[in-house]
Motif scaffolding. Structure first.
Motif, PDB file in Angstrom:
ATOM      1  N   VAL A 219       0.821  -1.147  -0.007  1.00 58.51           N
ATOM      2  CA  VAL A 219       0.182   0.132   0.085  1.00 58.51           C
ATOM      3  C   VAL A 219       0.946   1.296  -0.033  1.00 58.51           C
ATOM      4  O   VAL A 219       1.701   1.404   0.862  1.00 58.51           O
ATOM      5  CB  VAL A 219      -0.785  -0.016   1.158  1.00 58.51           C
ATOM      6  N   LEU A 220       0.759   2.137  -1.114  1.00 60.06           N
ATOM      7  CA  LEU A 220       1.217   3.390  -0.882  1.00 60.06           C
ATOM      8  C   LEU A 220       0.455   4.533  -0.458  1.00 60.06           C
ATOM      9  O   LEU A 220       0.958   5.621   0.262  1.00 60.06           O
ATOM     10  CB  LEU A 220       1.846   3.618  -2.542  1.00 60.06           C
ATOM     11  N   ALA A 221      -0.866   4.364  -0.552  1.00 58.92           N
ATOM     12  CA  ALA A 221      -1.766   5.179  -0.112  1.00 58.92           C
ATOM     13  C   ALA A 221      -3.077   4.651   0.207  1.00 58.92           C
ATOM     14  O   ALA A 221      -3.385   3.640  -0.467  1.00 58.92           O
ATOM     15  CB  ALA A 221      -2.045   6.482  -1.146  1.00 58.92           C
TER      16      ALA A 221
ATOM     17  N   ILE B 101      -6.772   4.989  -3.092  1.00 54.83           N
ATOM     18  CA  ILE B 101      -5.959   3.887  -2.939  1.00 54.83           C
ATOM     19  C   ILE B 101      -4.841   3.901  -4.165  1.00 54.83           C
ATOM     20  O   ILE B 101      -4.960   4.053  -4.965  1.00 54.83           O
ATOM     21  CB  ILE B 101      -6.572   2.430  -2.470  1.00 54.83           C
ATOM     22  N   LYS B 102      -3.388   3.654  -3.539  1.00 56.06           N
ATOM     23  CA  LYS B 102      -2.497   3.166  -4.551  1.00 56.06           C
ATOM     24  C   LYS B 102      -1.878   2.015  -3.793  1.00 56.06           C
ATOM     25  O   LYS B 102      -1.409   2.191  -2.822  1.00 56.06           O
ATOM     26  CB  LYS B 102      -1.583   4.349  -4.630  1.00 56.06           C
TER      27      LYS B 102
ATOM     28  N   THR C 243      -8.175   1.488   8.383  1.00 56.59           N
ATOM     29  CA  THR C 243      -8.200   1.232   7.275  1.00 56.59           C
ATOM     30  C   THR C 243      -6.811   0.636   6.760  1.00 56.59           C
ATOM     31  O   THR C 243      -5.739   0.599   7.700  1.00 56.59           O
ATOM     32  CB  THR C 243      -8.332   2.460   6.308  1.00 56.59           C
ATOM     33  N   LEU C 244      -6.280   0.428   5.498  1.00 62.53           N
ATOM     34  CA  LEU C 244      -4.973   0.087   5.101  1.00 62.53           C
ATOM     35  C   LEU C 244      -4.209   1.322   5.322  1.00 62.53           C
ATOM     36  O   LEU C 244      -4.687   2.710   5.093  1.00 62.53           O
ATOM     37  CB  LEU C 244      -5.134  -0.404   3.612  1.00 62.53           C
TER      38      LEU C 244
ATOM     39  N   LYS D 257      -5.453  -7.777   4.187  1.00 63.11           N
ATOM     40  CA  LYS D 257      -4.009  -7.285   4.573  1.00 63.11           C
ATOM     41  C   LYS D 257      -3.230  -8.742   5.021  1.00 63.11           C
ATOM     42  O   LYS D 257      -3.876  -9.555   5.874  1.00 63.11           O
ATOM     43  CB  LYS D 257      -4.171  -6.397   5.718  1.00 63.11           C
ATOM     44  N   VAL D 258      -1.903  -8.894   4.545  1.00 67.33           N
ATOM     45  CA  VAL D 258      -1.272  -9.969   4.825  1.00 67.33           C
ATOM     46  C   VAL D 258       0.066  -9.460   5.560  1.00 67.33           C
ATOM     47  O   VAL D 258       0.431  -8.527   5.580  1.00 67.33           O
ATOM     48  CB  VAL D 258      -0.952 -10.797   3.759  1.00 67.33           C
TER      49      VAL D 258
END
Length: 145
Positions: free
Chosen positions: A37-39, A44-45, A112-113, A141-142
């Protein structure tokens, strides 16, 4: 006099383009990948295999959206723990209370992520055959053990 066995330039180019399309289609990822995850959502990115996926490229679970609300209902049967009163009178002897109630509860998720989180990324094929675009499902999410 033209030779009937020799294709025209347009036919040759169409054949080359068709073959390039087949090669590109076969090179698409076919399995679950791990992305970073970048954003966070909603903009989301996700970086996966040195490619940055943006919101328009992704499906995510609505659970990852901040302020996502879930409502639960049920029935609880239990009893309070025994407690004694303070004056020593029989009315205040150690006792409990039965619980037999319906309930409804709403949970509002606020997490959130976050940048740096690892997520499963699964390619989705033919999500919109008209646009013929490559989309991805961002799963759980891992963590690496």
């Amino acid at each position: 006099m033209a030779n009937k066995n020799i294709p025209t330039a347009a036919q040759s180019m169409a054949s080359v383009v068709h073959e390039m399309h087949n090669i590109a289609r076969d090179a698409r990822p076919q399995q679950t990948m791990i992305g970073k995850v970048l954003a966070p959502p909603p903009a989301i990115k996700i970086e996966v295999n040195s490619i940055v996926l943006e919101a328009k490229d992704c499906y995510i679970s609505e659970y990852w959206l901040v302020d996502h609300a879930r409502t639960a209902r049920g029935h609880i049967i239990s009893a309070t723990q025994n407690r004694s009163g303070g004056s020593g009178d029989a009315a205040y002897a150690s006792h409990n209370h039965d619980i037999d109630n319906d309930y409804t509860d709403t949970i509002i998720y606020t997490d959130t992520l976050k940048p740096g989180d690892l997520v499963s990324v699964v390619p989705i094929y033919n999500a919109d055959p008209v646009k013929s675009e490559q989309l991805y499902w961002i799963g759980q999410k891992v963590v690496k053990l």
